[in-house]
Design a protein around this motif. Structure first.
Motif, PDB file in Angstrom:
ATOM      1  N   VAL A  86       0.225 -14.414 -12.070  1.00  0.00           N
ATOM      2  CA  VAL A  86       0.105 -13.010 -12.463  1.00  0.00           C
ATOM      3  C   VAL A  86       0.375 -12.151 -11.225  1.00  0.00           C
ATOM      4  CG1 VAL A  86      -1.436 -11.240 -13.389  1.00  0.00           C
ATOM      5  CG2 VAL A  86      -1.600 -13.596 -14.216  1.00  0.00           C
ATOM      6  N   ILE A  87       1.347 -11.262 -11.319  1.00  0.00           N
ATOM      7  CA  ILE A  87       1.745 -10.464 -10.149  1.00  0.00           C
ATOM      8  C   ILE A  87       1.652  -8.979 -10.488  1.00  0.00           C
ATOM      9  CG2 ILE A  87       3.538 -10.092  -8.414  1.00  0.00           C
ATOM     10  CD1 ILE A  87       4.872 -12.679  -9.398  1.00  0.00           C
ATOM     11  N   ASP A  88       1.075  -8.224  -9.577  1.00  0.00           N
ATOM     12  CA  ASP A  88       1.079  -6.768  -9.741  1.00  0.00           C
ATOM     13  C   ASP A  88       2.431  -6.234  -9.280  1.00  0.00           C
ATOM     14  OD1 ASP A  88       0.718  -4.043  -9.741  1.00  0.00           O
ATOM     15  OD2 ASP A  88      -1.349  -4.162  -9.044  1.00  0.00           O
ATOM     16  N   TYR A  89       3.050  -5.440 -10.120  1.00  0.00           N
ATOM     17  CA  TYR A  89       4.365  -4.903  -9.793  1.00  0.00           C
ATOM     18  C   TYR A  89       4.343  -4.047  -8.526  1.00  0.00           C
ATOM     19  CZ  TYR A  89       8.756  -2.385 -10.395  1.00  0.00           C
ATOM     20  OH  TYR A  89      10.003  -1.875 -10.198  1.00  0.00           O
ATOM     21  N   ARG A  90       3.190  -3.391  -8.294  1.00  0.00           N
ATOM     22  CA  ARG A  90       3.139  -2.403  -7.205  1.00  0.00           C
ATOM     23  C   ARG A  90       2.667  -2.994  -5.886  1.00  0.00           C
ATOM     24  NH1 ARG A  90      -1.394   0.502 -10.365  1.00  0.00           N
ATOM     25  NH2 ARG A  90      -1.931  -1.682 -10.349  1.00  0.00           N
ATOM     26  N   ILE A 106       4.215 -10.151 -15.006  1.00  0.00           N
ATOM     27  CA  ILE A 106       4.194  -9.046 -14.040  1.00  0.00           C
ATOM     28  C   ILE A 106       3.474  -7.859 -14.684  1.00  0.00           C
ATOM     29  CG2 ILE A 106       5.596  -7.426 -12.730  1.00  0.00           C
ATOM     30  CD1 ILE A 106       7.581  -9.621 -12.257  1.00  0.00           C
ATOM     31  N   ILE A 107       2.479  -7.386 -13.977  1.00  0.00           N
ATOM     32  CA  ILE A 107       1.676  -6.280 -14.489  1.00  0.00           C
ATOM     33  C   ILE A 107       2.287  -4.966 -13.985  1.00  0.00           C
ATOM     34  CG2 ILE A 107      -0.650  -5.321 -14.621  1.00  0.00           C
ATOM     35  CD1 ILE A 107      -0.558  -8.166 -15.632  1.00  0.00           C
ATOM     36  N   ALA A 108       2.689  -4.132 -14.887  1.00  0.00           N
ATOM     37  CA  ALA A 108       3.312  -2.857 -14.501  1.00  0.00           C
ATOM     38  C   ALA A 108       2.719  -1.720 -15.344  1.00  0.00           C
ATOM     39  CB  ALA A 108       4.826  -2.946 -14.684  1.00  0.00           C
ATOM     40  N   PRO A 109       1.484  -1.356 -15.074  1.00  0.00           N
ATOM     41  CA  PRO A 109       0.815  -0.366 -15.922  1.00  0.00           C
ATOM     42  C   PRO A 109       1.305   1.066 -15.699  1.00  0.00           C
ATOM     43  CG  PRO A 109      -0.608  -1.010 -14.120  1.00  0.00           C
ATOM     44  CD  PRO A 109       0.623  -1.827 -13.992  1.00  0.00           C
ATOM     45  N   PRO A 118      11.893  -0.287 -12.958  1.00  0.00           N
ATOM     46  CA  PRO A 118      13.075  -0.579 -12.136  1.00  0.00           C
ATOM     47  C   PRO A 118      13.251  -2.080 -11.929  1.00  0.00           C
ATOM     48  CG  PRO A 118      11.692   1.083 -11.098  1.00  0.00           C
ATOM     49  CD  PRO A 118      10.919   0.538 -12.247  1.00  0.00           C
ATOM     50  N   ARG A 119      14.476  -2.521 -11.940  1.00  0.00           N
ATOM     51  CA  ARG A 119      14.857  -3.910 -11.690  1.00  0.00           C
ATOM     52  C   ARG A 119      14.327  -4.874 -12.756  1.00  0.00           C
ATOM     53  NH1 ARG A 119      13.076  -5.358  -5.888  1.00  0.00           N
ATOM     54  NH2 ARG A 119      14.539  -7.072  -6.200  1.00  0.00           N
ATOM     55  N   ARG A 120      13.991  -4.324 -13.900  1.00  0.00           N
ATOM     56  CA  ARG A 120      13.490  -5.172 -14.988  1.00  0.00           C
ATOM     57  C   ARG A 120      14.507  -6.242 -15.358  1.00  0.00           C
ATOM     58  NH1 ARG A 120      11.802  -8.475 -17.605  1.00  0.00           N
ATOM     59  NH2 ARG A 120      10.897  -8.478 -19.682  1.00  0.00           N
ATOM     60  N   ASN A 121      15.776  -5.869 -15.310  1.00  0.00           N
ATOM     61  CA  ASN A 121      16.833  -6.788 -15.753  1.00  0.00           C
ATOM     62  C   ASN A 121      17.001  -7.997 -14.845  1.00  0.00           C
ATOM     63  OD1 ASN A 121      17.731  -5.326 -13.673  1.00  0.00           O
ATOM     64  ND2 ASN A 121      19.774  -4.890 -14.503  1.00  0.00           N
ATOM     65  N   GLU A 122      16.388  -7.950 -13.642  1.00  0.00           N
ATOM     66  CA  GLU A 122      16.496  -9.107 -12.744  1.00  0.00           C
ATOM     67  C   GLU A 122      15.604 -10.261 -13.193  1.00  0.00           C
ATOM     68  OE1 GLU A 122      16.334  -8.285  -8.512  1.00  0.00           O
ATOM     69  OE2 GLU A 122      16.871  -6.200  -8.940  1.00  0.00           O
ATOM     70  N   LEU A 123      14.647  -9.945 -14.032  1.00  0.00           N
ATOM     71  CA  LEU A 123      13.702 -10.970 -14.479  1.00  0.00           C
ATOM     72  C   LEU A 123      13.550 -10.888 -15.989  1.00  0.00           C
ATOM     73  CD1 LEU A 123      10.988 -10.406 -11.730  1.00  0.00           C
ATOM     74  CD2 LEU A 123      12.308 -12.486 -12.005  1.00  0.00           C
ATOM     75  N   MET A 124      14.612 -11.144 -16.678  1.00  0.00           N
ATOM     76  CA  MET A 124      14.573 -10.946 -18.122  1.00  0.00           C
ATOM     77  C   MET A 124      13.659 -11.950 -18.830  1.00  0.00           C
ATOM     78  SD  MET A 124      16.074  -8.293 -18.686  1.00  0.00           S
ATOM     79  CE  MET A 124      16.136  -8.226 -20.470  1.00  0.00           C
ATOM     80  N   THR A 125      13.460 -13.125 -18.212  1.00  0.00           N
ATOM     81  CA  THR A 125      12.632 -14.125 -18.882  1.00  0.00           C
ATOM     82  C   THR A 125      11.142 -13.924 -18.604  1.00  0.00           C
ATOM     83  OG1 THR A 125      12.919 -15.577 -16.997  1.00  0.00           O
ATOM     84  CG2 THR A 125      14.419 -15.897 -18.850  1.00  0.00           C
ATOM     85  N   VAL A 126      10.837 -13.036 -17.669  1.00  0.00           N
ATOM     86  CA  VAL A 126       9.432 -12.833 -17.304  1.00  0.00           C
ATOM     87  C   VAL A 126       8.852 -11.675 -18.112  1.00  0.00           C
ATOM     88  CG1 VAL A 126       7.867 -12.233 -15.404  1.00  0.00           C
ATOM     89  CG2 VAL A 126       9.842 -13.688 -14.978  1.00  0.00           C
ATOM     90  N   PRO A 127       7.719 -11.897 -18.798  1.00  0.00           N
ATOM     91  CA  PRO A 127       7.119 -10.782 -19.530  1.00  0.00           C
ATOM     92  C   PRO A 127       6.486  -9.751 -18.593  1.00  0.00           C
ATOM     93  CG  PRO A 127       5.771 -12.756 -19.741  1.00  0.00           C
ATOM     94  CD  PRO A 127       7.013 -13.155 -19.005  1.00  0.00           C
ATOM     95  N   PHE A 128       6.756  -8.500 -18.878  1.00  0.00           N
ATOM     96  CA  PHE A 128       6.129  -7.413 -18.119  1.00  0.00           C
ATOM     97  C   PHE A 128       5.011  -6.847 -18.981  1.00  0.00           C
ATOM     98  CE2 PHE A 128       8.771  -5.996 -14.393  1.00  0.00           C
ATOM     99  CZ  PHE A 128       9.515  -7.163 -14.321  1.00  0.00           C
ATOM    100  N   LEU A 129       3.830  -6.824 -18.437  1.00  0.00           N
ATOM    101  CA  LEU A 129       2.684  -6.361 -19.210  1.00  0.00           C
ATOM    102  C   LEU A 129       2.364  -4.920 -18.818  1.00  0.00           C
ATOM    103  CD1 LEU A 129       0.774  -7.690 -21.272  1.00  0.00           C
ATOM    104  CD2 LEU A 129      -0.817  -8.055 -19.411  1.00  0.00           C
ATOM    105  N   LEU A 130       2.581  -4.010 -19.750  1.00  0.00           N
ATOM    106  CA  LEU A 130       2.298  -2.606 -19.479  1.00  0.00           C
ATOM    107  C   LEU A 130       0.915  -2.238 -19.997  1.00  0.00           C
ATOM    108  CD1 LEU A 130       5.739  -1.150 -20.612  1.00  0.00           C
ATOM    109  CD2 LEU A 130       5.155  -2.244 -18.457  1.00  0.00           C
TER     110      LEU A 130
END
Lengths: 465, 85
Positions: free
Chosen positions: A201-205, A229-232, A241-253
């Motif tokens: 689990v990674i914080d985007y910031r 990736i946590i991107a609240p 930003p750069r979401r497309n670099e990790l298309m297989t990784v879920p981003f949790l908003l």
């Protein structure tokens, strides 16, 4: 005053105080002031950790609850300052978030009982009849280290300690062993040392290195590593930003409990019996033979008192795959990111490593009660040292093994090195070339294996009594 | 210093290293070693595969046992509890 009533004075160096934790929560609330959705999600998280407001006892009373053990009694800290960087949150029994006794200021959660006795910043002893602790709102956790193999593991990369604790709590409640890192460099080092994990689990910031960069670095080590990736800060994934670099990784908003669990479950699909069956069919001859030989040697580590064979060990390793799926979720399951062969090797290794520390004294000594039921006399004895007879057996076995190689100084040197815990390189420094070392190891295997044992290996030394 | 390590631990280290050494073998070397020691690699491999298949379908075993009016309890089997003299 009882020692357990002074949590603040007993906190180890580097442990953030409850005030610091609450200060961080306050800052986050301010940061989310203009984002109602984020604020609500954050409130859910806070409530998850600290309990619902209507169950919350007065702050300082909760802080002084005498029912729970103090964190200061823990062998090591799991919540050091960000400068501490790495601190595994492994032992739930002593480091569990649920044992934390935070002080809640008035602006965070309103006290619901008598405030006159419990002012916010005053430390007072708890009443003898304390209200039920708020952490009971979380589900009870099983031991993170069951006897049946390695548990699920997770890495949380989060620079805000309070959030790090929250994510750790989420994961722990789902039977994960959690490690945390506050800085990107430490996270990568931790990943190299302890990875791969069931989930990262990674914080985007993250401050020095963006969460996406950290994720990309991790993917260089293991392209199949599941991550969240946590991107609240963003309302939709398109804004990140750069979401497309990790298309297989879920981003949790949305950091709500249910959403987090949903994503976790998607990352860790269970292997079905049919899938396992297919993989068993697909195992090659060499893989099957390696599994068998490996299990036969490893079973010797159980100190030969429990009558297990390599076959038992192999079957036990496979059974763990289903135990987690159909039982209470604490088993080691095959998550399909590695081959079944690799999984089974790891499971065998972990079962025997865990079992090594346990002395199975129940062996053959039984008494029978009036109803004819057998009871082992040694069931209740706990010991971490080998029994005298085990030492004797081991010594005789060692002498016998060494005696077989009296005329083979190279094999003797390898055996001597192994018994002293030396690695291959150290043994080779005694004057053995790579080829000589390999040949010596082969001779040892073949000799101990015996000509009639056809691929078994180790069975001769499985039980020496 | 090394003498203070108990023989059980020494023996365990040797067995552990022997186990790990198996994983370092190439497929060809492993097959050759088993053949050299008098075993039949194919037969051994199929036996192991069958073993794994049985472990993967414990409910079938239970079903068969229940058909003959018995049940399994590995704990009782191992500890001797429940055994009558």
């Amino acid at each position: 005053m009882d020692q357990t009533h002074q949590p603040h004075s007993e906190l180890p160096p580097g442990e953030p105080s409850s005030e610091a934790l609450l200060s961080a929560i306050g800052e986050l609330r301010l940061a989310f002031r203009d984002h109602p959705q984020l604020r609500e999600s954050f409130n859910v998280l806070v409530e998850y950790i600290l309990g619902p407001a209507d169950q919350t006892p007065p702050a300082t009373c909760a802080a002084q609850s005498c029912n729970a053990p103090t964190r200061a009694s823990a062998p090591c800290s799991d919540a050091g300052s960000p400068q501490d960087a790495i601190h595994p949150v492994v032992d739930n029994s002593s480091l569990d978030l649920m044992e934390i006794k935070p002080i809640i200021p008035n602006d965070v959660q309103k006290p619901t009982v008598d405030e006159s006795d419990c002012s916010v910043n005053t430390v007072v002893p708890p009443p003898l009849e304390a209200a039920p602790p708020r952490w009971t709102v979380l589900p009870p956790m099983d031991s993170p280290t069951p006897m049946n193999g390695r548990n699920k593991s997770a890495l949380v990369i989060e620079f805000i300690p309070s959030l790090s604790r929250m994510f750790a709590a989420f994961l722990k409640s789902d039977h994960y062993l959690v490690r945390t890192a506050y800085q990107s460099e430490d996270a990568l080092r931790l990943y190299r040392d302890c990875g791969p994990f069931e989930v990262v689990v990674i914080d985007y910031r993250m401050p020095r290195k963006n969460g996406v960069d950290i994720a990309l670095d991790i993917l260089k080590h293991d392209p199949t590593q599941p991550m969240i990736i946590i991107a609240p800060d963003y309302r939709s994934e398109d804004e990140v930003p750069r979401r497309n670099e990790l298309m297989t990784v879920p981003f949790l908003l949305d950091m709500s409990n249910s959403r987090f669990r949903k994503v976790l479950d998607k990352l860790q699909p269970w292997a079905t019996r049919e899938e396992v069956d297919r993989e068993i069919t697909a195992l090659t001859t060499a893989q099957l033979l390696k599994l068998r030989k490996y299990a036969n040697w490893r079973v010797c580590l159980s100190r030969g008192t429990d009558h297990r064979t390599g076959e038992d060990l192999l079957q036990e390793a496979l059974c763990l795959t289903f135990e987690g799926a159909e039982g209470n979720g604490t088993g080691k399951r095959w998550n399909k990111r590695v081959t079944l062969f690799t999984y089974l090797i790891g499971a065998i290794r972990n079962i025997t490593r865990r079992r090594r520390g346990d002395i199975d004294l129940w062996c053959d000594i039984f008494e029978y009660d009036a109803e004819g039921l057998g009871h082992c006399l040694l069931d209740t004895i706990e010991s971490r040292d080998p029994a005298a007879d085990q030492r004797l057996i081991a010594k005789e076995t060692m002498n016998r093994i060494f005696g077989q190689f009296e005329d083979d100084p190279e094999a003797l040197s390898v055996l001597q090195g192994w018994s002293e815990g030396m690695k291959k390189k150290e043994i080779m420094q005694r004057g053995l070339s790579e080829n000589q070392y390999r040949a010596a190891v082969k001779r040892i295997r073949m000799t101990l294996l015996g000509p009639t044992n056809g691929g078994g290996g180790g069975e001769k030394y499985d039980r020496q009594d | 210093m090394t003498d203070r390590i108990n023989p059980v631990e020494k023996l365990e280290r040797i067995m552990e290293q022997l186990a790990e050494s198996v994983l370092e073998l190439s497929d060809e070397a492993l097959l050759a070693e088993i053949t050299e020691s008098g075993g039949d690699p194919q037969q051994e491999a199929e036996r192991t595969r069958s073993l794994l298949r049985h472990a993967a379908r414990p409910q079938e075993v239970d079903q068969r046992l229940s058909n003959v009016g018995d049940t399994t309890d590995s704990h009782c089997c191992r500890t001797g509890k429940g055994l009558s003299r």
